[in-house]
Design a protein around this motif. Sequence first.
Motif, PDB file in Angstrom:
ATOM      1  N   UNK A 176      65.247   0.077   1.446  1.00  0.00           N
ATOM      2  CA  UNK A 176      64.247  -0.947   1.386  1.00  0.00           C
ATOM      3  C   UNK A 176      63.153  -0.767   0.416  1.00  0.00           C
ATOM      4  N   UNK A 177      62.478   0.495   0.373  1.00  0.00           N
ATOM      5  CA  UNK A 177      61.698   0.923  -0.470  1.00  0.00           C
ATOM      6  C   UNK A 177      62.018   0.764  -1.923  1.00  0.00           C
ATOM      7  N   UNK A 178      63.303   0.957  -2.422  1.00  0.00           N
ATOM      8  CA  UNK A 178      63.842   0.793  -3.653  1.00  0.00           C
ATOM      9  C   UNK A 178      64.214  -0.613  -3.982  1.00  0.00           C
ATOM     10  N   UNK A 179      63.924  -1.593  -3.126  1.00  0.00           N
ATOM     11  CA  UNK A 179      64.262  -3.017  -3.524  1.00  0.00           C
ATOM     12  C   UNK A 179      65.642  -3.365  -3.318  1.00  0.00           C
ATOM     13  N   UNK A 216      67.997   5.252   9.547  1.00  0.00           N
ATOM     14  CA  UNK A 216      66.758   4.566   9.527  1.00  0.00           C
ATOM     15  C   UNK A 216      66.014   5.215   8.221  1.00  0.00           C
ATOM     16  N   UNK A 217      66.117   6.691   8.070  1.00  0.00           N
ATOM     17  CA  UNK A 217      65.509   6.892   6.685  1.00  0.00           C
ATOM     18  C   UNK A 217      66.202   6.512   5.524  1.00  0.00           C
ATOM     19  N   UNK A 218      67.740   6.452   5.433  1.00  0.00           N
ATOM     20  CA  UNK A 218      68.254   6.063   4.328  1.00  0.00           C
ATOM     21  C   UNK A 218      68.051   4.235   4.212  1.00  0.00           C
TER      22      UNK A 218
END
Length: 89
Positions: free
Chosen positions: A50-53, A43-45
């Motif tokens: 996701x955060x990096x697009x 999930x972290x990865x």
Amino acid sequence: MRENRTSGFLEGRALKGVRLLDLLIRDIAAYVTEYGLSHLTTGDIMKMAFDAGYIDESQGNTIWANMIARKRKFGYASFLDYLAEHQSE
């Protein structure tokens, strides 16, 4: 480094800043503790991607569903559920 055939992850000298990745937390918990390493979950990865697009919610949910279909256990039914709980991190 040498491969530990029993648990399927690499074992070796810990370096500052090294992170161990594994789907089975119990397999690497001793190394994380012993060497003071960071532990990243799937999930972290995926949240980092996701955060990096690199992925969007739809792609994340598809990846998540495919892993659940392969009997992976995450504690969340979907990537969207995971994001809802970890959005502030």
